[in-house]
Design a protein around this motif. Structure first.
Motif, PDB file in Angstrom:
ATOM      1  N   ILE A  80       0.605  10.342  -1.450  1.00  0.00           N
ATOM      2  CA  ILE A  80      -0.655  10.819  -0.877  1.00  0.00           C
ATOM      3  C   ILE A  80      -0.488  11.039   0.620  1.00  0.00           C
ATOM      4  O   ILE A  80      -0.872  12.079   1.168  1.00  0.00           O
ATOM      5  CB  ILE A  80      -1.797   9.818  -1.135  1.00  0.00           C
ATOM      6  CG1 ILE A  80      -2.174   9.809  -2.614  1.00  0.00           C
ATOM      7  CG2 ILE A  80      -3.027  10.177  -0.297  1.00  0.00           C
ATOM      8  CD1 ILE A  80      -3.271   8.818  -2.965  1.00  0.00           C
ATOM      9  N   ALA A  81       0.098  10.058   1.309  1.00  0.00           N
ATOM     10  CA  ALA A  81       0.301  10.171   2.757  1.00  0.00           C
ATOM     11  C   ALA A  81       1.137  11.396   3.096  1.00  0.00           C
ATOM     12  O   ALA A  81       0.826  12.128   4.048  1.00  0.00           O
ATOM     13  CB  ALA A  81       0.961   8.907   3.289  1.00  0.00           C
ATOM     14  N   ASP A  82       2.189  11.629   2.321  1.00  0.00           N
ATOM     15  CA  ASP A  82       3.057  12.789   2.569  1.00  0.00           C
ATOM     16  C   ASP A  82       2.269  14.089   2.477  1.00  0.00           C
ATOM     17  O   ASP A  82       2.378  14.965   3.351  1.00  0.00           O
ATOM     18  CB  ASP A  82       4.206  12.829   1.544  1.00  0.00           C
ATOM     19  CG  ASP A  82       5.183  11.672   1.693  1.00  0.00           C
ATOM     20  OD1 ASP A  82       5.172  11.019   2.763  1.00  0.00           O
ATOM     21  OD2 ASP A  82       5.934  11.416   0.742  1.00  0.00           O
ATOM     22  N   HIS A  83       1.467  14.220   1.429  1.00  0.00           N
ATOM     23  CA  HIS A  83       0.760  15.487   1.198  1.00  0.00           C
ATOM     24  C   HIS A  83      -0.428  15.665   2.143  1.00  0.00           C
ATOM     25  O   HIS A  83      -0.706  16.787   2.585  1.00  0.00           O
ATOM     26  CB  HIS A  83       0.312  15.576  -0.258  1.00  0.00           C
ATOM     27  CG  HIS A  83       1.425  15.891  -1.204  1.00  0.00           C
ATOM     28  ND1 HIS A  83       2.275  14.923  -1.711  1.00  0.00           N
ATOM     29  CD2 HIS A  83       1.868  17.061  -1.717  1.00  0.00           C
ATOM     30  CE1 HIS A  83       3.169  15.479  -2.504  1.00  0.00           C
ATOM     31  NE2 HIS A  83       2.937  16.777  -2.538  1.00  0.00           N
ATOM     32  N   VAL A  84      -1.125  14.580   2.467  1.00  0.00           N
ATOM     33  CA  VAL A  84      -2.239  14.707   3.403  1.00  0.00           C
ATOM     34  C   VAL A  84      -1.715  15.023   4.803  1.00  0.00           C
ATOM     35  O   VAL A  84      -2.340  15.800   5.543  1.00  0.00           O
ATOM     36  CB  VAL A  84      -3.112  13.436   3.410  1.00  0.00           C
ATOM     37  CG1 VAL A  84      -4.202  13.544   4.473  1.00  0.00           C
ATOM     38  CG2 VAL A  84      -3.748  13.227   2.043  1.00  0.00           C
ATOM     39  N   ALA A  85      -0.572  14.470   5.168  1.00  0.00           N
ATOM     40  CA  ALA A  85       0.027  14.793   6.465  1.00  0.00           C
ATOM     41  C   ALA A  85       0.359  16.285   6.550  1.00  0.00           C
ATOM     42  O   ALA A  85       0.099  16.939   7.574  1.00  0.00           O
ATOM     43  CB  ALA A  85       1.283  13.955   6.693  1.00  0.00           C
ATOM     44  N   THR A 126      -5.287   2.912   2.896  1.00  0.00           N
ATOM     45  CA  THR A 126      -4.691   4.231   2.628  1.00  0.00           C
ATOM     46  C   THR A 126      -4.578   5.066   3.902  1.00  0.00           C
ATOM     47  O   THR A 126      -3.511   5.642   4.153  1.00  0.00           O
ATOM     48  CB  THR A 126      -5.486   4.978   1.550  1.00  0.00           C
ATOM     49  OG1 THR A 126      -5.581   4.147   0.381  1.00  0.00           O
ATOM     50  CG2 THR A 126      -4.808   6.282   1.175  1.00  0.00           C
ATOM     51  N   PRO A 127      -5.614   5.151   4.753  1.00  0.00           N
ATOM     52  CA  PRO A 127      -5.428   5.831   6.032  1.00  0.00           C
ATOM     53  C   PRO A 127      -4.311   5.217   6.876  1.00  0.00           C
ATOM     54  O   PRO A 127      -3.595   5.938   7.569  1.00  0.00           O
ATOM     55  CB  PRO A 127      -6.793   5.672   6.719  1.00  0.00           C
ATOM     56  CG  PRO A 127      -7.748   5.598   5.584  1.00  0.00           C
ATOM     57  CD  PRO A 127      -7.031   4.801   4.523  1.00  0.00           C
ATOM     58  N   LYS A 128      -4.137   3.907   6.798  1.00  0.00           N
ATOM     59  CA  LYS A 128      -3.066   3.253   7.560  1.00  0.00           C
ATOM     60  C   LYS A 128      -1.705   3.828   7.175  1.00  0.00           C
ATOM     61  O   LYS A 128      -0.868   4.112   8.052  1.00  0.00           O
ATOM     62  CB  LYS A 128      -3.088   1.742   7.309  1.00  0.00           C
ATOM     63  CG  LYS A 128      -1.994   0.972   8.023  1.00  0.00           C
ATOM     64  CD  LYS A 128      -2.116  -0.516   7.721  1.00  0.00           C
ATOM     65  CE  LYS A 128      -0.973  -1.314   8.319  1.00  0.00           C
ATOM     66  NZ  LYS A 128      -1.097  -2.752   8.018  1.00  0.00           N
TER      67      LYS A 128
END
Length: 237
Positions: free
Chosen positions: A12-17, A39-41
């Motif tokens: 998720i972090a990869d794709h939102v970034a 999750t934001p962290k």
């Protein structure tokens, strides 16, 4: 509504970034409201480690969806978490960071921050407009700091209100629905099996969905993303 389902929090972090990188490249000046949480962290760590030179941080203006009424040095502060894991690692001008003053008298701060949004953000249909609002989802169906017990605050006429956590009694400053739903894009970041039932009810508009503040998120633009890991999305399959 667009559903994006990935195996892990890190995916998720990869794709939102990457999503943020594209928004920043397309719009040059980007006004973003951030939320706290685990999750934001992970997203902030991804941005700090891999996007220092891939995003023009001078064009990013940072705000917050909500804040606990604690000093900025307190470990419960959403600002502190963002500063520790993102802001201190990227070249973003201090003048681009607009924190909620959790240490100030809550009612006074809600009024000040609401006025700041009117001053700093474009006004569309009489309300401030963010380019992007990032939201979390509580296991009680709350989002921002609008809880089921005080869901009427969502429709308050102010840009910001003082909310109270129903269990701890802690006061918080929160954006209201008039601001969140006026954003050009809104995105939920949700992980974990404990959220699966709430996600199913809110996304599918089933069972008790109407009792959850998260069900009131309906951007006027029509652009609503749900970034979910497979556990949070398990009730949708």
């Amino acid at each position: 509504m667009k559903l994006h389902i990935y195996k892990t929090k890190q995916e998720i972090a990869d794709h939102v970034a990457k999503y943020l990188q594209k928004l920043a490249a397309d719009r040059k000046l980007l006004h973003i409201a951030l939320s706290g949480g685990s999750t934001p962290k992970i997203l902030f760590q991804e941005l700090a480690h891999h996007y220092v030179d891939k995003i023009d941080w001078a064009g990013i203006h940072i705000y917050w969806v909500d804040e606990r009424c604690v000093p900025p040095s307190d470990n419960e502060s959403n600002y502190k978490m963002t500063a520790d894991f993102l802001l201190s690692h990227v070249k973003i001008p201090g003048g681009n960071i607009f924190r909620m003053h959790g240490e100030a008298p809550p009612a006074k701060e809600a009024k000040r921050y609401g006025a700041l949004l009117r001053q700093k953000l474009p006004q569309v249909d009489g309300n401030p407009q963010f380019d992007l609002v990032l939201l979390g989802l509580g296991d009680d169906g709350h989002t921002a700091s609008i809880f089921p017990e005080s869901k009427t605050l969502w429709n308050a006429p102010e840009n910001c209100v003082v909310a109270v956590h129903p269990i701890s009694g802690q006061e918080r400053i929160s954006l209201t629905g008039r601001v969140i739903n006026n954003a050009r894009e809104v995105a939920f970041l949700v992980t974990g099996a404990v959220k699966a039932e709430i996600v199913r009810e809110v996304v599918r508009r089933e069972d008790n969905f109407a009792s959850y503040p998260a069900s009131l998120v309906a951007p006027i633009s029509g652009v609503l993303h749900w970034f979910l890991d497979k556990e949070a999305a398990s009730g949708l399959t």
